[in-house]
Design a protein around this motif. Structure first.
Motif, PDB file in Angstrom:
ATOM      1  N   HIS A  37       0.821  -1.211   0.000  1.00 55.47           N
ATOM      2  CA  HIS A  37       0.000   0.000   0.000  1.00 55.47           C
ATOM      3  C   HIS A  37       0.857   1.263   0.000  1.00 55.47           C
ATOM      4  CE1 HIS A  37      -2.358  -3.190   2.060  1.00 55.47           C
ATOM      5  NE2 HIS A  37      -3.371  -2.668   1.389  1.00 55.47           N
ATOM      6  N   ALA A  38       2.144   1.141  -0.231  1.00 53.69           N
ATOM      7  CA  ALA A  38       3.059   2.269  -0.109  1.00 53.69           C
ATOM      8  C   ALA A  38       4.225   2.074  -1.068  1.00 53.69           C
ATOM      9  CB  ALA A  38       3.562   2.388   1.334  1.00 53.69           C
ATOM     10  N   ALA A  39       5.069   3.104  -1.154  1.00 54.65           N
ATOM     11  CA  ALA A  39       6.257   3.025  -2.007  1.00 54.65           C
ATOM     12  C   ALA A  39       7.314   3.968  -1.458  1.00 54.65           C
ATOM     13  CB  ALA A  39       5.916   3.389  -3.446  1.00 54.65           C
ATOM     14  N   ILE A  40       8.571   3.643  -1.763  1.00 58.67           N
ATOM     15  CA  ILE A  40       9.686   4.514  -1.389  1.00 58.67           C
ATOM     16  C   ILE A  40      10.398   4.940  -2.666  1.00 58.67           C
ATOM     17  CG2 ILE A  40      11.229   2.526  -0.983  1.00 58.67           C
ATOM     18  CD1 ILE A  40      12.566   4.243   1.227  1.00 58.67           C
ATOM     19  N   TYR A  41      10.743   6.230  -2.733  1.00 55.97           N
ATOM     20  CA  TYR A  41      11.389   6.819  -3.904  1.00 55.97           C
ATOM     21  C   TYR A  41      12.773   7.329  -3.516  1.00 55.97           C
ATOM     22  CZ  TYR A  41       6.761   7.052  -6.153  1.00 55.97           C
ATOM     23  OH  TYR A  41       5.535   6.760  -6.704  1.00 55.97           O
ATOM     24  N   ARG A  42      13.700   7.191  -4.454  1.00 54.19           N
ATOM     25  CA  ARG A  42      15.029   7.799  -4.333  1.00 54.19           C
ATOM     26  C   ARG A  42      15.223   8.697  -5.556  1.00 54.19           C
ATOM     27  NH1 ARG A  42      19.919   6.477  -1.822  1.00 54.19           N
ATOM     28  NH2 ARG A  42      18.957   4.557  -1.020  1.00 54.19           N
ATOM     29  N   PRO A  92       9.593  17.443   5.971  1.00 53.58           N
ATOM     30  CA  PRO A  92       8.185  17.633   5.599  1.00 53.58           C
ATOM     31  C   PRO A  92       7.367  16.341   5.696  1.00 53.58           C
ATOM     32  CG  PRO A  92       9.668  18.528   3.928  1.00 53.58           C
ATOM     33  CD  PRO A  92      10.501  17.691   4.836  1.00 53.58           C
ATOM     34  N   GLU A  93       6.135  16.500   6.131  1.00 47.14           N
ATOM     35  CA  GLU A  93       5.122  15.449   6.083  1.00 47.14           C
ATOM     36  C   GLU A  93       3.874  16.051   5.467  1.00 47.14           C
ATOM     37  OE1 GLU A  93       4.592  13.851  10.001  1.00 47.14           O
ATOM     38  OE2 GLU A  93       6.463  12.686   9.904  1.00 47.14           O
ATOM     39  N   VAL A  94       3.368  15.408   4.434  1.00 47.21           N
ATOM     40  CA  VAL A  94       2.237  15.941   3.678  1.00 47.21           C
ATOM     41  C   VAL A  94       1.145  14.879   3.644  1.00 47.21           C
ATOM     42  CG1 VAL A  94       1.501  17.021   1.530  1.00 47.21           C
ATOM     43  CG2 VAL A  94       3.895  17.173   2.228  1.00 47.21           C
ATOM     44  N   GLN A 149       6.137  11.384   3.365  1.00 49.72           N
ATOM     45  CA  GLN A 149       7.250  11.891   4.165  1.00 49.72           C
ATOM     46  C   GLN A 149       8.443  12.134   3.245  1.00 49.72           C
ATOM     47  OE1 GLN A 149       7.659   8.527   6.771  1.00 49.72           O
ATOM     48  NE2 GLN A 149       6.244   9.360   8.298  1.00 49.72           N
ATOM     49  N   VAL A 150       9.180  13.216   3.498  1.00 49.93           N
ATOM     50  CA  VAL A 150      10.338  13.583   2.682  1.00 49.93           C
ATOM     51  C   VAL A 150      11.552  13.715   3.599  1.00 49.93           C
ATOM     52  CG1 VAL A 150      11.312  15.250   1.061  1.00 49.93           C
ATOM     53  CG2 VAL A 150       8.833  14.813   1.072  1.00 49.93           C
ATOM     54  N   ARG A 151      12.659  13.100   3.193  1.00 48.91           N
ATOM     55  CA  ARG A 151      13.857  13.058   4.035  1.00 48.91           C
ATOM     56  C   ARG A 151      14.844  14.157   3.637  1.00 48.91           C
ATOM     57  NH1 ARG A 151      14.296  10.931   9.094  1.00 48.91           N
ATOM     58  NH2 ARG A 151      16.374  10.075   9.487  1.00 48.91           N
ATOM     59  N   THR A 185      20.605  21.409  -3.736  1.00 50.42           N
ATOM     60  CA  THR A 185      21.160  20.058  -3.770  1.00 50.42           C
ATOM     61  C   THR A 185      22.599  20.092  -4.251  1.00 50.42           C
ATOM     62  OG1 THR A 185      20.299  19.734  -6.024  1.00 50.42           O
ATOM     63  CG2 THR A 185      18.930  18.969  -4.199  1.00 50.42           C
ATOM     64  N   THR A 186      23.367  19.117  -3.760  1.00 46.69           N
ATOM     65  CA  THR A 186      24.715  18.889  -4.264  1.00 46.69           C
ATOM     66  C   THR A 186      24.656  17.824  -5.341  1.00 46.69           C
ATOM     67  OG1 THR A 186      25.109  17.236  -2.545  1.00 46.69           O
ATOM     68  CG2 THR A 186      25.755  19.514  -2.058  1.00 46.69           C
ATOM     69  N   ASP A 187      25.747  17.637  -6.064  1.00 41.49           N
ATOM     70  CA  ASP A 187      25.754  16.684  -7.172  1.00 41.49           C
ATOM     71  C   ASP A 187      25.518  15.266  -6.666  1.00 41.49           C
ATOM     72  OD1 ASP A 187      25.972  16.006  -9.880  1.00 41.49           O
ATOM     73  OD2 ASP A 187      28.012  15.287  -9.536  1.00 41.49           O
ATOM     74  N   ARG A 188      24.568  14.581  -7.289  1.00 39.41           N
ATOM     75  CA  ARG A 188      24.169  13.206  -6.976  1.00 39.41           C
ATOM     76  C   ARG A 188      23.581  13.084  -5.572  1.00 39.41           C
ATOM     77  NH1 ARG A 188      22.519  11.452 -11.035  1.00 39.41           N
ATOM     78  NH2 ARG A 188      22.572  13.635 -11.556  1.00 39.41           N
ATOM     79  N   GLU A 189      23.039  14.159  -5.054  1.00 38.80           N
ATOM     80  CA  GLU A 189      22.412  14.085  -3.734  1.00 38.80           C
ATOM     81  C   GLU A 189      21.069  13.370  -3.842  1.00 38.80           C
ATOM     82  OE1 GLU A 189      20.778  16.863  -0.028  1.00 38.80           O
ATOM     83  OE2 GLU A 189      21.829  17.785  -1.735  1.00 38.80           O
ATOM     84  N   ASP A 190      20.849  12.418  -2.931  1.00 40.26           N
ATOM     85  CA  ASP A 190      19.606  11.656  -2.909  1.00 40.26           C
ATOM     86  C   ASP A 190      18.599  12.317  -1.970  1.00 40.26           C
ATOM     87  OD1 ASP A 190      20.628   9.748  -4.615  1.00 40.26           O
ATOM     88  OD2 ASP A 190      21.280   8.415  -2.996  1.00 40.26           O
ATOM     89  N   ILE A 191      17.407  12.512  -2.482  1.00 42.25           N
ATOM     90  CA  ILE A 191      16.278  12.922  -1.647  1.00 42.25           C
ATOM     91  C   ILE A 191      15.311  11.745  -1.608  1.00 42.25           C
ATOM     92  CG2 ILE A 191      14.334  14.497  -1.376  1.00 42.25           C
ATOM     93  CD1 ILE A 191      15.963  16.652  -2.698  1.00 42.25           C
ATOM     94  N   MET A 192      15.079  11.224  -0.401  1.00 39.39           N
ATOM     95  CA  MET A 192      14.224  10.055  -0.226  1.00 39.39           C
ATOM     96  C   MET A 192      12.799  10.500   0.113  1.00 39.39           C
ATOM     97  SD  MET A 192      16.417   7.639  -0.763  1.00 39.39           S
ATOM     98  CE  MET A 192      15.484   6.192  -0.255  1.00 39.39           C
ATOM     99  N   VAL A 193      11.840   9.768  -0.460  1.00 39.06           N
ATOM    100  CA  VAL A 193      10.419  10.061  -0.234  1.00 39.06           C
ATOM    101  C   VAL A 193       9.694   8.747   0.027  1.00 39.06           C
ATOM    102  CG1 VAL A 193       8.310  11.041  -1.229  1.00 39.06           C
ATOM    103  CG2 VAL A 193      10.529  12.043  -1.796  1.00 39.06           C
ATOM    104  N   ARG A 194       8.827   8.750   1.028  1.00 33.58           N
ATOM    105  CA  ARG A 194       7.942   7.604   1.266  1.00 33.58           C
ATOM    106  C   ARG A 194       6.502   8.096   1.172  1.00 33.58           C
ATOM    107  NH1 ARG A 194      10.656   5.169   6.773  1.00 33.58           N
ATOM    108  NH2 ARG A 194       9.744   7.100   7.584  1.00 33.58           N
ATOM    109  N   ILE A 195       5.655   7.303   0.522  1.00 35.07           N
ATOM    110  CA  ILE A 195       4.246   7.683   0.411  1.00 35.07           C
ATOM    111  C   ILE A 195       3.367   6.444   0.521  1.00 35.07           C
ATOM    112  CG2 ILE A 195       4.333   7.611  -2.128  1.00 35.07           C
ATOM    113  CD1 ILE A 195       2.248   9.926  -2.095  1.00 35.07           C
ATOM    114  N   GLY A 196       2.312   6.560   1.296  1.00 40.34           N
ATOM    115  CA  GLY A 196       1.307   5.506   1.399  1.00 40.34           C
ATOM    116  C   GLY A 196      -0.017   6.011   0.873  1.00 40.34           C
ATOM    117  N   VAL A 197      -0.827   5.128   0.318  1.00 36.39           N
ATOM    118  CA  VAL A 197      -2.138   5.506  -0.198  1.00 36.39           C
ATOM    119  C   VAL A 197      -3.197   4.598   0.408  1.00 36.39           C
ATOM    120  CG1 VAL A 197      -1.272   6.455  -2.370  1.00 36.39           C
ATOM    121  CG2 VAL A 197      -1.879   4.046  -2.232  1.00 36.39           C
ATOM    122  N   SER A 198      -4.403   5.126   0.521  1.00 35.70           N
ATOM    123  CA  SER A 198      -5.507   4.371   1.109  1.00 35.70           C
ATOM    124  C   SER A 198      -6.821   4.829   0.502  1.00 35.70           C
ATOM    125  CB  SER A 198      -5.543   4.578   2.624  1.00 35.70           C
ATOM    126  OG  SER A 198      -6.745   4.070   3.185  1.00 35.70           O
TER     127      SER A 198
END
Length: 644
Positions: free
Chosen positions: A58-63, A112-114, A135-137, A178-191
């Motif tokens: 029910h969710a996913a993680i993004y890089r 952030p949490e949205v 959620q955003v890291r 952002t710096t070069d090749r900086e990873d921003i991680m995001v998690r999102i769940g849906v319902s």
């Protein structure tokens, strides 16, 4: 999903350099895609941002890997859905989203949490609400929301009841350095239930910021699922790829949304995203009876709950919503009967009696055929009941013309055959006899004088007064049109699985039947790019030339390549045809009956869902040596092309 129609995609994540919020202003070409059942990755060529997404249930993680930029951004668009982009929204305005709300907070570390929700129309099935928690890291340097008026910087919440146009975008945005090749991680769940449920599932399913660990979990899950059928040695790599891709497709839908659909309790089993049981009853569910009986049990229990809530169970159930129009008959009845006659374990007598009420309700009230958006009305006096067929000039209330009257009649007659079988054990003798008589309704549309080339006698459209309408059996009928659904009358005239001997007689006898069926398959009039043809090649089992099954199936299997199946996969229905036909046996869904054919592999092993194994061995199988000479089942000689 291979269904031919789009759905969902309501919460679009768009990483960018700069910030473009217009409907098509931030599109980017895909580059260097990496695709697997565990993860998906792509580079957005316009921005040089590498994106990777790994799903949970029910969710996913993004890089998102950004280049160095003082104005990097992440946009969450709540109006940019798949149906909207595909122009599959049937609202008068063409707008999909409404009742949109969002709120943004920062956690104790400044991340952030949205959360938000919306109501969405369009795509296959009805409109539905959907909710998310994200959620955003990374701490943003700016944030806000946007709509057609532009950015609302620093504002953390909005509610929009209506959008002004189909191209107005609405959502939240975050801006970063952002710096070069900086990873921003995001998690999102849906319902489908609530924002709180989305957040709860997100915490449970993705507790850590580790996309690789989740990808490995996915890999283990898919290896376990694909290993339900194992091919022996000596199978070419291409054959393995085609077979296990078919397995993957066959295991994607329907989806278990227990505890996540409005109107149903948290403990009520709910199987969702039945885009069309019209497709899946023929091969997918018979496959599940063997390898995933737990899924079939949950489906049947969800039928009981849906009947209690809606008063009927529609062919399509998407996003927790019954879809009123049906492509064919009441085909959930066939799923139920198939499981019953094959002895699906785990359901007690009381549960079978409950689910028989689903079948009986359809048989007594819903055999008219239904292709309009209005809720189906119970009508025990419809022409199917009184005339024994659905006339070509029959008008369902709220519609202007009759559609698919012939194919509806054929499918309803088979639904009645299934209902009669269950009524013998779970209903009354009177019901069983009545449904059995109606299973012969196909004969009321058999026009012995209708001709196509050298062949005479076909299923044809008939009017209320009993007269025949003009019809060419070789003419193709498309979707939601008069006469038939997505096939020729030539094709549908072979769909009488409840009475194949009677069909053979109507065609002029065995030799005439064989000649007609071979002609239909080889010319494409019996079209194996779609479900109405699925059973046809196996009907040679009822003749003295069953080896023709092997000839036809061998040619048809070759149409499945690394490019895909020969038609829409339709929730894995096409792939399930290939799986059975490659293993060497094929179900007559709704009956305790299988057909034999020469398999594609010398050896295969099926891990049965209830425990135990089914092994299939084809000794001396080769391109030249492809006909079955003798068969042993459980060590006992078998002398038929059919077995129970």
């Amino acid at each position: 999903s291979g269904t031919g129609w789009g759905k969902y995609g309501e919460f679009l994540l768009s990483p960018q350099l700069g910030l473009a919020t217009g409907f098509e202003e931030h599109d980017a070409q895909a580059q260097d895609e990496e695709v697997s059942c565990c993860a998906y990755a792509v580079t957005l060529e316009r921005y040089g941002i590498r994106c990777r997404v790994v799903p949970a249930e029910h969710a996913a993680i993004y890089r998102f890997s950004y280049p160095a930029c003082e104005d990097a951004s992440l946009l969450l668009d709540m109006a940019h859905s798949i149906p909207l982009m595909a122009r599959l929204v049937n609202t008068p305005s063409g707008i999909s989203a409404s009742d949109l709300s969002m709120r943004m907070t920062m956690d104790e570390d400044g991340y952030p949490e949205v959360q938000g929700s919306g109501f969405y129309a369009g795509g296959f099935g009805g409109a539905h609400a959907l909710h998310f928690a994200m959620q955003v890291r990374k701490r943003p340097k700016a944030y806000g929301w946007y709509d057609g008026d532009g950015l609302h910087a620093g504002e953390t919440a909005f509610h929009r009841e209506q959008l002004r146009s189909r191209t107005e975008s609405v959502g939240a945005y975050l801006r970063f350095s952002t710096t070069d090749r900086e990873d921003i991680m995001v998690r999102i769940g849906v319902s489908f239930l609530s924002e709180e449920k989305a957040a709860e599932d997100l915490r449970r399913e993705i507790p850590a910021w580790d996309d690789e660990a989740l990808a490995q979990e996915n890999r283990a899950i898919w290896n376990r699922e694909l290993a339900r059928i194992r091919l022996g040695e000596g199978v070419a790599e291409t054959q393995k790829k085609v077979f296990y891709t078919a397995m993957y497709h066959a295991l994607c839908m329907p989806r278990d949304r227990t505890g996540d659909l409005p109107g149903y309790g948290p403990e009520v089993p709910m199987m969702d995203d039945h885009y069309a049981t019209w497709d899946t009853w023929r091969t997918l569910y018979p496959l599940y009876v063997l390898i995933r009986p737990d899924l079939v049990r949950r489906t049947i229990r969800s039928y009981i709950a849906r009947l209690a809530r809606s008063g009927y169970v529609r062919d399509a159930f998407v996003g927790g919503v019954e879809m009123n129009p049906q492509q064919g008959g009441d085909d959930v009845d066939n799923v139920i009967c198939d499981a019953y006659v094959k002895g699906l374990p785990g359901l007690d007598r009381e549960e079978w009696e409950q689910v028989y009420r689903v079948v009986k309700n359809h048989a007594d009230h819903f055999r008219a055929g239904w292709y309009c958006e209005m809720p189906p009305a119970a009508d025990p006096d419809s022409p199917y009941h009184t005339l024994g067929y659905i006339p070509e000039d029959y008008r369902i209330p709220g519609t202007e013309k009759g559609l698919m009257a012939c194919s509806y009649t054929l499918e309803a007659a088979y639904n009645d055959a299934c209902a009669a079988r269950m009524a013998r054990d779970l209903g009354t003798a009177e019901d069983a006899q009545r449904y059995a008589r109606r299973s012969e309704n196909w004969k009321n549309l058999w026009n012995p004088d209708c001709a196509a080339g050298d062949f005479r006698g076909f299923i044809c459209p008939r009017r209320s007064d009993g007269s025949w309408a003009d019809y060419d059996p070789t003419a193709y009928c498309a979707s939601w049109v008069p006469h038939f659904y997505e096939a020729t009358g030539f094709n549908y005239s072979f769909f009488v699985p409840q009475d194949v001997p009677g069909l053979i007689a109507a065609c002029g006898g065995e030799e005439a039947f064989i000649e007609r069926l071979m002609y239909g398959i080889r010319t494409g009039l019996v079209d194996y790019g779609n479900e109405p043809a699925f059973l046809a090649s196996y009907l040679f089992a009822y003749t003295k030339k069953p080896w023709l099954i092997a000839d036809c199936v061998r040619e048809l299997r070759a149409r499945f390549t690394l490019e895909g199946p020969p038609g829409n996969d339709d929730s894995g229905a096409m792939s399930s045809w290939y799986i059975f036909s490659s293993l060497g046996f094929f179900p007559s869904a709704g009956q305790d009956l299988y057909f034999l054919t020469a398999p594609a592999y010398p050896h295969a092993k099926i891990c049965l869902g209830g425990g135990g194994e089914l092994e299939i061995t084809a000794e001396n199988l080769s391109e030249k040596n492809r006909y079955i000479q003798r068969v042993r089942i459980n060590g006992r000689a078998w002398n038929s092309a059919m077995f129970p």
